[in-house]
Structures are given as C-alpha cells and as structure tokens.
Design a protein around this motif. Structure first.
Motif, PDB file in Angstrom:
ATOM      1  N   ARG A  14      35.218  -1.621  29.788  1.00 15.97           N
ATOM      2  CA  ARG A  14      34.534  -0.869  28.734  1.00 15.97           C
ATOM      3  C   ARG A  14      33.246  -1.585  28.368  1.00 15.97           C
ATOM      4  O   ARG A  14      33.261  -2.757  28.001  1.00 15.97           O
ATOM      5  CB  ARG A  14      35.420  -0.749  27.488  1.00 15.97           C
ATOM      6  CG  ARG A  14      36.609   0.130  27.711  1.00 15.97           C
ATOM      7  CD  ARG A  14      37.440   0.235  26.475  1.00 15.97           C
ATOM      8  NE  ARG A  14      38.624   1.016  26.792  1.00 15.97           N
ATOM      9  CZ  ARG A  14      39.328   1.681  25.903  1.00 15.97           C
ATOM     10  NH1 ARG A  14      38.977   1.650  24.637  1.00 15.97           N
ATOM     11  NH2 ARG A  14      40.380   2.361  26.263  1.00 15.97           N
ATOM     12  N   GLN A  22      25.084   6.356  23.934  1.00 14.25           N
ATOM     13  CA  GLN A  22      26.043   6.674  24.979  1.00 14.25           C
ATOM     14  C   GLN A  22      25.431   7.539  26.085  1.00 14.25           C
ATOM     15  O   GLN A  22      25.577   7.233  27.268  1.00 14.25           O
ATOM     16  CB  GLN A  22      27.287   7.374  24.416  1.00 14.25           C
ATOM     17  CG  GLN A  22      28.091   6.551  23.449  1.00 14.25           C
ATOM     18  CD  GLN A  22      27.664   6.752  22.007  1.00 14.25           C
ATOM     19  OE1 GLN A  22      26.515   6.506  21.638  1.00 14.25           O
ATOM     20  NE2 GLN A  22      28.583   7.189  21.172  1.00 14.25           N
ATOM     21  N   ALA A  50      32.358   8.458  24.038  1.00  9.80           N
ATOM     22  CA  ALA A  50      32.681   7.651  25.210  1.00  9.80           C
ATOM     23  C   ALA A  50      32.820   8.552  26.425  1.00  9.80           C
ATOM     24  O   ALA A  50      33.063   9.750  26.304  1.00  9.80           O
ATOM     25  CB  ALA A  50      33.976   6.873  24.986  1.00  9.80           C
ATOM     26  N   VAL A  63      31.135   3.232  25.883  1.00  8.21           N
ATOM     27  CA  VAL A  63      31.640   3.516  24.542  1.00  8.21           C
ATOM     28  C   VAL A  63      30.572   3.163  23.520  1.00  8.21           C
ATOM     29  O   VAL A  63      29.970   2.089  23.585  1.00  8.21           O
ATOM     30  CB  VAL A  63      32.914   2.688  24.251  1.00  8.21           C
ATOM     31  CG1 VAL A  63      33.480   3.035  22.883  1.00  8.21           C
ATOM     32  CG2 VAL A  63      33.960   2.882  25.332  1.00  8.21           C
TER      33      VAL A  63
END
Length: 147
Positions: A14, A22, A50, A63
């Motif tokens: 992540r 994003q 995300a 994210v």
C-alpha cells in the motif's frame, strides 16, 4: 518447533499519498510503469479513496492518507510521505528500457534521484522520486547475447 505459516496469496503493497492525490497517482503509475487498475476502486461518498493496481506480477494499492492522521502524528500512521517528509522504503521495478522509462517519468513529474548507470552486472539502474515522494529503483536487465 515453531510452525511456519504458508503464504496463501500474493503480497500487496500500500502506497499512501496525500488525500486527494489518488487519481493523480493512478494516472502517473499507469502512464509511466504501465500499471493496470484491477478490481473495483474503493469509493467513499462517491470520492476515490483507494484503488489496486497490477504492476507486472505485483499488486500495489494506492490509498489516500487520512488527512487527520497526516496532520497529527500522535494519531499514528499510516501517513503520506509528504506528511512525514521522507520515506524509509525503496521500491524496485524491472522494466524493459530503464532509460526510456526514467525519461518519461521525469516528463510526467517525477525527479531523478540517481542517474541511470550501468552496474557491474551489466544491468542498468537509476533511482526515481515520483511526484508523491516514493522512491523507485528502476532497473533493466542486461541483454544476454547468444553464444
């Protein structure tokens, strides 16, 4: 004897970016590294929070960091690289043409941290800081000539 767990799925990384970045991050990774969005993006009240990307054999999730956590370190992480001011992580990516990819990455808003060079192995590598503060070691394997 301690039982060693069996990995039953792929490992996903992540990458936290500033809240609101994003889509810019998705666009950058698609344009520069050829990443492909997999599955459905995660939305909250219609806003992208995300998304999972496939990059070669790996899955990377982009994210948006929680703005409250980014603003107040006492709340604990995860936080974006911009909130921390640096990253302790370097991501390695193998591409077919490191020189082309690095040139394109800079044109798309990344910056060179280390120029591309030929390593003792004959492979070529350079280090890129993407627009979101993440460090990428971009590598191309040497071409093996037929004997």
């Amino acid at each position: 004897m301690i039982a060693v767990p069996t990995l039953i799925g792929e490992v996903s990384i992540r990458l936290f970016v500033r809240h609101g970045d994003q889509q810019k991050a998705l666009d950058f990774y698609e344009n520069v590294f050829g990443a492909k969005v997999v599955g459905y993006p995660y939305l909250h009240n219609g806003e992208l929070i995300a998304a999972e990307l496939r990059m070669g054999a790996s899955v990377i999730m982009i994210v948006g960091a929680n703005p409250k956590r980014d603003a107040d370190a006492s709340l604990g992480g995860p936080r974006s690289v911009h909130a921390i001011g640096a990253t302790p992580v370097m991501l390695d990516i193998h591409v077919d043409d490191v020189d082309r990819v690095m040139h394109h990455a800079v044109a798309e808003g990344g910056s060179l941290r280390n120029e591309v060079e030929t390593l003792d192995s004959g492979d070529r590598a350079g280090v890129l800081t993407d627009p979101f503060g993440h460090l990428w070691v971009v590598k191309s394997q040497r071409k093996h000539l037929a004997a």
